[in-house]
Design a protein around this motif. Structure first.
Motif, PDB file in Angstrom:
ATOM      1  N   GLN A 102       1.000  -1.174   0.050  1.00  0.00           N
ATOM      2  CA  GLN A 102       0.068   0.059   0.044  1.00  0.00           C
ATOM      3  C   GLN A 102       0.821   1.309   0.114  1.00  0.00           C
ATOM      4  N   GLU A 103       0.513   2.162  -0.964  1.00  0.00           N
ATOM      5  CA  GLU A 103       1.379   3.253  -0.896  1.00  0.00           C
ATOM      6  C   GLU A 103       0.499   4.606  -0.557  1.00  0.00           C
ATOM      7  N   SER A 104       1.027   5.756  -0.231  1.00  0.00           N
ATOM      8  CA  SER A 104       0.419   6.875   0.236  1.00  0.00           C
ATOM      9  C   SER A 104       0.084   7.497  -1.053  1.00  0.00           C
ATOM     10  N   GLU A 110       0.856  10.522  -1.621  1.00  0.00           N
ATOM     11  CA  GLU A 110       2.018  11.395  -2.557  1.00  0.00           C
ATOM     12  C   GLU A 110       2.891  10.351  -3.328  1.00  0.00           C
ATOM     13  N   GLN A 111       2.973   9.204  -2.924  1.00  0.00           N
ATOM     14  CA  GLN A 111       3.747   8.175  -3.591  1.00  0.00           C
ATOM     15  C   GLN A 111       3.371   7.872  -4.828  1.00  0.00           C
ATOM     16  N   GLN A 112       1.821   7.749  -5.000  1.00  0.00           N
ATOM     17  CA  GLN A 112       1.163   7.133  -5.959  1.00  0.00           C
ATOM     18  C   GLN A 112       1.496   8.130  -7.403  1.00  0.00           C
ATOM     19  N   GLU A 113       1.622   7.553  -8.330  1.00  0.00           N
ATOM     20  CA  GLU A 113       1.553   8.157  -9.774  1.00  0.00           C
ATOM     21  C   GLU A 113       0.268   8.847  -9.990  1.00  0.00           C
TER      22      GLU A 113
END
Length: 234
Positions: A118-120, A122-125
C-alpha cells in the motif's frame, strides 16, 4: 447485719443494662444480614455509637481500611470480640481511564493497518485523462520537473490555433510542407525541431500529445522565453 441484706435485689430497683452493648449487638446483627456484592440502600444518617454507660463495657468501634481502591468497613461489637466486615459493591472503573495496550499489541495493530504494497497518495503516480485537458496537465508536470516555463492558458491557446486540439493534425500547405518537413501534432512541430528539443522521459514520437507539447514549449522557451509569449506562427 440482718439476713435479708444478703438476698437478691431489693424490690423496686432495676438492673442497669449497657445501652452501648445493646446498640452494638443490633449493629452487628444488621451488618451480618448484608451480602457482599449486593448494593444496600444507604442509611439516611450515619449511626453514631453512644457513649458507654457502665465502666468496663467496650464501646463498638468502627474503622475502615483502603484496599485496591475499595473501602472496607469493619464493625467490632466489643461483646465477645466478634467483628463483621462490610464489603461494598465492586467499584466500576472510571469511564475516562485509558486502556493499557502492550507494546507488541500496538505494533501488531499498526502493522495490520498498513497493507503490504500500500502506498500513500503522495507516492502514487498521478493519473491524467486521455484528452486535451489531461495532456496539458501532464505536460506541465513534466515541464515543472525540467524547469521549462509555460502556463495552462498559454499552451491551450496555442494548441487551439495550431491544430484545434487534434494530436494527428498535419500541415500540408505551408513552407515546411513544401520543404518536405511538415508540421505535425498539437503544436505543429517539425521533426528537426522535435529532435532538438525532445525532453527525456517523454515518448520519442512527434504525434504523442504530451511529448509534442513539452518539446514545443522547450523550443518556445529557448526562442521566445515561454510559450505564453507566442501569439502566432512560431
Amino acid at each position: 447485719m440482718s439476713s435479708s441484706s444478703t438476698l437478691g435485689p431489693r424490690p423496686g430497683r432495676t438492673r442497669r443494662v449497657s445501652v452501648a452493648g445493646v446498640a452494638a449487638a443490633g449493629a452487628a446483627a444488621a451488618a451480618v444480614s448484608l451480602v457482599p456484592g449486593v448494593a444496600a440502600a444507604a442509611p439516611a444518617k450515619e449511626a453514631v455509637a453512644p457513649s458507654p454507660v457502665a465502666t468496663g463495657t467496650a464501646s463498638p468501634v468502627a474503622f475502615s481500611t483502603q484496599a485496591e481502591g475499595a473501602q472496607v468497613s469493619t464493625l467490632r461489637d466489643g461483646i465477645g470480640g466478634q467483628q463483621t466486615t462490610l464489603l461494598p459493591a465492586p467499584a466500576q472503573a472510571p469511564a475516562d481511564r485509558a486502556v493499557a495496550v502492550a507494546p507488541n499489541e500496538a505494533s501488531e495493530s499498526d502493522s495490520a493497518s498498513a497493507e503490504p504494497g500500500q502506498e500513500s497518495a503522495e507516492q502514487q503516480e498521478p493519473e491524467y485523462p486521455d484528452n486535451l485537458d489531461g495532456w496539458i496537465r501532464e505536460a506541465l508536470a513534466i515541464m515543472d520537473e525540467h524547469g521549462i516555463p509555460g502556463s495552462y492558458e498559454g499552451i491551450h491557446r496555442n494548441i487551439l490555433r495550431e491544430s484545434s486540439g487534434d494530436p494527428n493534425a498535419i500541415n500540408t500547405w505551408d513552407i515546411n510542407a513544401r520543404n518536405g518537413v511538415p508540421s505535425k501534432g498539437l503544436l505543429q512541430v517539425i521533426q528537426p525541431t522535435f529532435d532538438a528539443y525532445h525532453v527525456e522521459g517523454t515518448p520519442y514520437d512527434l504525434y504523442d500529445p504530451v511529448a509534442n507539447i513539452v518539446a514545443a514549449c522547450n523550443y518556445a522557451a529557448d526562442r521566445y522565453g515561454s510559450m505564453d509569449n507566442v501569439w502566432g506562427p512560431y
